[in-house]
Design a protein around this motif. Structure first.
Motif, short mmCIF file in Angstrom:
data_model
loop_
_atom_site.label_atom_id
_atom_site.label_comp_id
_atom_site.label_asym_id
_atom_site.label_seq_id
_atom_site.Cartn_x
_atom_site.Cartn_y
_atom_site.Cartn_z
N SER A 1 -66.46 -3.97 31.77
CA SER A 1 -66.60 -4.62 30.46
C SER A 1 -67.63 -3.92 29.60
CB SER A 1 -66.96 -6.10 30.64
OG SER A 1 -68.20 -6.24 31.33
N GLY A 2 -68.73 -3.46 30.22
CA GLY A 2 -69.74 -2.73 29.46
C GLY A 2 -69.19 -1.42 28.92
N LEU A 3 -68.37 -0.74 29.73
CA LEU A 3 -67.76 0.51 29.28
C LEU A 3 -66.80 0.27 28.13
CD1 LEU A 3 -67.08 3.52 29.52
CD2 LEU A 3 -65.45 2.92 31.34
N VAL A 4 -65.93 -0.70 28.27
CA VAL A 4 -64.95 -0.99 27.22
C VAL A 4 -65.65 -1.41 25.94
CG1 VAL A 4 -63.06 -2.54 26.54
CG2 VAL A 4 -63.12 -1.57 28.85
N ASN A 5 -66.66 -2.25 26.05
CA ASN A 5 -67.40 -2.71 24.86
C ASN A 5 -68.17 -1.57 24.21
OD1 ASN A 5 -66.50 -5.37 25.06
ND2 ASN A 5 -68.22 -5.99 26.35
N SER A 6 -68.72 -0.66 25.02
CA SER A 6 -69.44 0.48 24.45
C SER A 6 -68.49 1.36 23.64
CB SER A 6 -70.09 1.31 25.56
OG SER A 6 -71.10 0.58 26.22
N LEU A 7 -67.33 1.64 24.18
CA LEU A 7 -66.35 2.46 23.46
C LEU A 7 -65.92 1.79 22.16
CD1 LEU A 7 -64.07 3.64 26.42
CD2 LEU A 7 -65.94 4.89 25.34
N ALA A 8 -65.74 0.46 22.23
CA ALA A 8 -65.29 -0.27 21.05
C ALA A 8 -66.40 -0.44 20.01
CB ALA A 8 -64.76 -1.64 21.46
N SER A 9 -67.66 -0.42 20.46
CA SER A 9 -68.80 -0.61 19.55
C SER A 9 -69.19 0.68 18.83
CB SER A 9 -70.02 -1.11 20.32
OG SER A 9 -69.77 -2.35 20.93
N CYS A 10 -68.64 1.80 19.26
CA CYS A 10 -69.05 3.10 18.75
C CYS A 10 -68.37 3.39 17.41
CB CYS A 10 -68.67 4.17 19.77
SG CYS A 10 -69.22 5.83 19.35
N ARG A 11 -69.12 3.94 16.48
CA ARG A 11 -68.57 4.28 15.19
C ARG A 11 -67.82 5.62 15.26
NH1 ARG A 11 -72.31 4.74 10.47
NH2 ARG A 11 -70.54 5.78 9.56
N VAL A 12 -67.07 5.92 14.21
CA VAL A 12 -66.40 7.21 14.10
C VAL A 12 -67.44 8.34 14.20
CG1 VAL A 12 -65.14 8.71 12.51
CG2 VAL A 12 -64.47 6.31 12.77
N TYR A 13 -67.16 9.33 15.02
CA TYR A 13 -68.03 10.48 15.29
C TYR A 13 -69.33 10.09 15.99
CZ TYR A 13 -64.92 12.75 11.89
OH TYR A 13 -63.83 13.23 11.21
N GLY A 14 -69.38 8.89 16.56
CA GLY A 14 -70.58 8.45 17.26
C GLY A 14 -70.64 8.98 18.68
N LYS A 15 -71.55 8.40 19.48
CA LYS A 15 -71.75 8.85 20.85
C LYS A 15 -71.82 7.64 21.77
CE LYS A 15 -74.78 12.70 19.43
NZ LYS A 15 -75.35 12.17 18.16
N VAL A 16 -71.22 7.77 22.95
CA VAL A 16 -71.36 6.80 24.03
C VAL A 16 -72.00 7.52 25.21
CG1 VAL A 16 -70.15 5.36 25.70
CG2 VAL A 16 -69.41 5.37 23.32
N LEU A 17 -73.08 6.95 25.73
CA LEU A 17 -73.78 7.55 26.87
C LEU A 17 -73.57 6.69 28.10
CD1 LEU A 17 -75.61 8.31 24.16
CD2 LEU A 17 -76.89 9.50 25.92
N LEU A 18 -73.09 7.31 29.16
CA LEU A 18 -72.82 6.62 30.42
C LEU A 18 -74.07 6.70 31.30
CD1 LEU A 18 -69.21 7.93 31.17
CD2 LEU A 18 -69.92 5.97 29.77
N LEU A 19 -74.74 5.56 31.45
CA LEU A 19 -76.02 5.49 32.15
C LEU A 19 -75.95 4.59 33.38
CD1 LEU A 19 -79.15 5.89 32.31
CD2 LEU A 19 -79.35 3.97 30.72
N GLY A 20 -75.21 3.49 33.30
CA GLY A 20 -75.20 2.51 34.37
C GLY A 20 -74.57 3.03 35.65
N ASN A 21 -75.03 2.49 36.79
CA ASN A 21 -74.48 2.85 38.10
C ASN A 21 -73.42 1.83 38.50
OD1 ASN A 21 -76.11 5.12 38.68
ND2 ASN A 21 -77.82 3.78 39.21
N PRO A 22 -72.13 2.21 38.50
CA PRO A 22 -71.09 1.26 38.89
C PRO A 22 -71.05 1.06 40.40
CG PRO A 22 -70.10 3.38 38.41
CD PRO A 22 -71.57 3.52 38.10
N HIS A 23 -70.68 -0.15 40.82
CA HIS A 23 -70.56 -0.45 42.25
C HIS A 23 -69.12 -0.81 42.61
CE1 HIS A 23 -74.85 -0.07 42.56
NE2 HIS A 23 -75.01 -0.95 41.60
N SER A 24 -68.21 -0.59 41.67
CA SER A 24 -66.77 -0.72 41.93
C SER A 24 -66.07 0.16 40.90
CB SER A 24 -66.32 -2.18 41.80
OG SER A 24 -66.59 -2.69 40.51
N ASP A 25 -64.76 0.26 41.00
CA ASP A 25 -64.01 1.11 40.08
C ASP A 25 -64.17 0.63 38.64
OD1 ASP A 25 -63.10 2.65 42.15
OD2 ASP A 25 -61.15 1.65 42.30
#
Length: 346
Positions: free
Chosen positions: A240-264
């Motif tokens: 959910s955090g990944l999907v929300n981050s992608l959706a919250s990003c503006r055109v030409y923006g950046k998403v940084l993957l920082l969190g450690n997932p414990h499942s797929d």
């Protein structure tokens, strides 16, 4: 000396062990403070470590008590924090001083015994020397502070950019504070835990949102003139955090993957499609930059802490002795009371 040893999944023992000695190129560090990282909880109670027994603790600091051959005795008595990754110094990445990308590294508190101990032998290479007046509890917060700094360096944050961070734990708080130092306009924090949200508000963050109450993406859009954030940090390690981050990003923006997932991590087709059309950027973030000029992030973060530019002590909610550290780990695992950063102090 006392150590808290993880002997099997979810089982800790307070043990007496022989005090180590400093070998050539090492110092003997008297540990004065060691933080409990969020990653220590699943390592201890869910996924397990690389091996048993193991002394956890990779966020620690202390005072140098002795030195081994080849190390200047002038270091005795100095305060120091610890870079916890021990590089092989043989691979291409070590040769280029990209130590966090070492292909055969060890690591205090995960691959070898760490800081939940009264003494640790430390390679001189791994010392971040500190001012005599430095509070060693703050010094033990250097590792999460450096991770937050590395996020901002990877983001190339520009003045007045808007930043949203999914995940309002200690690392999320560090990222938020660095974002302000780097000149962000609005810094928005999102979490699903009401206790974390309340704690962030007590620290002075006024834009904090509970993703379980309503749509966090719409909240981000409402607070960024409908465009979305310039920089979105996924720090929750959840789909959910990944999907929300992608959706919250503006055109030409950046998403940084920082969190450690414990499942797929699962990404719906529509989320992928909408993000692709923004021509935005996804960046991975791991660890930090150490001993690489002109910006050694450990040195830069230590100076920011020691000068007071980065406030670091108020996320510490629990301080315990090594005798009570096992109980603190249980509190954090069960989330039985509000906490942010737990700390062992000696």
């Amino acid at each position: 000396m006392k150590v808290l040893s993880l002997t099997q999944l979810g089982q800790f023992e307070l043990q007496e062990r022989e005090k180590p000695t400093a070998s050539a190129g090492e110092v003997l560090l008297k540990v004065c403070a060691a933080g409990v990282c969020g990653s220590d909880i699943p390592r201890a109670f869910v996924n397990g470590p690389y091996h048993y027994p193991l002394v956890l603790g990779h966020e620690f600091a202390g005072q140098i008590e002795a030195v081994g051959d080849g190390v200047d005795s002038v270091l005795i008595g100095r305060k120091a924090a610890i870079f916890p990754l021990i590089p092989c110094n043989k691979c291409q990445f070590c040769y280029e001083h990209h130590y966090a990308k070492c292909t055969n590294y060890s690591y205090f508190g995960s691959r070898q015994d760490g800081g939940f101990s009264e003494y640790v032998a430390i390679p001189e290479f791994n010392l971040i020397l500190l001012d005599d007046k430095t509070d060693l509890r703050e010094a033990a917060m250097l590792e999460p502070a450096v991770v937050g700094l590395h996020v901002m360096r990877r983001a190339h944050l520009d003045l007045n950019d808007n930043v949203v961070i999914y995940g309002a734990g200690p690392i999320g708080i560090m990222v938020a504070r660095w974002a302000k130092i780097y000149g962000a306009n609005k810094v928005l924090l999102v979490d699903v835990d009401p206790k974390k949200i309340d704690f962030c508000k007590k620290l002075g963050f006024d834009m904090v949102y509970n993703a379980r109450e309503a749509d966090p993406v719409q909240w981000v859009l409402d607070n960024t003139d409908g465009y979305g954030a310039d920089v979105c940090v996924e720090g929750s390690g959840s789909s959910s955090g990944l999907v929300n981050s992608l959706a919250s990003c503006r055109v030409y923006g950046k998403v940084l993957l920082l969190g450690n997932p414990h499942s797929d991590m699962v990404l719906p087709r529509l989320a992928y499609d909408k993000f692709m059309r923004k021509e935005a950027t996804i960046l991975g973030v791991f660890n930090s930059v150490y001993k690489l000029n002109p910006h050694d992030e450990w040195k830069d973060a230590a100076e920011a802490i020691q000068s007071g530019k980065l406030k670091i002590d108020d996320p510490i909610t629990h301080t315990v002795s090594i005798d009570d550290l096992k109980n603190l780990m249980q509190i954090m695992y069960k989330n039985s009371e509000p906490y942010c950063k737990g700390m062992m102090v000696i």
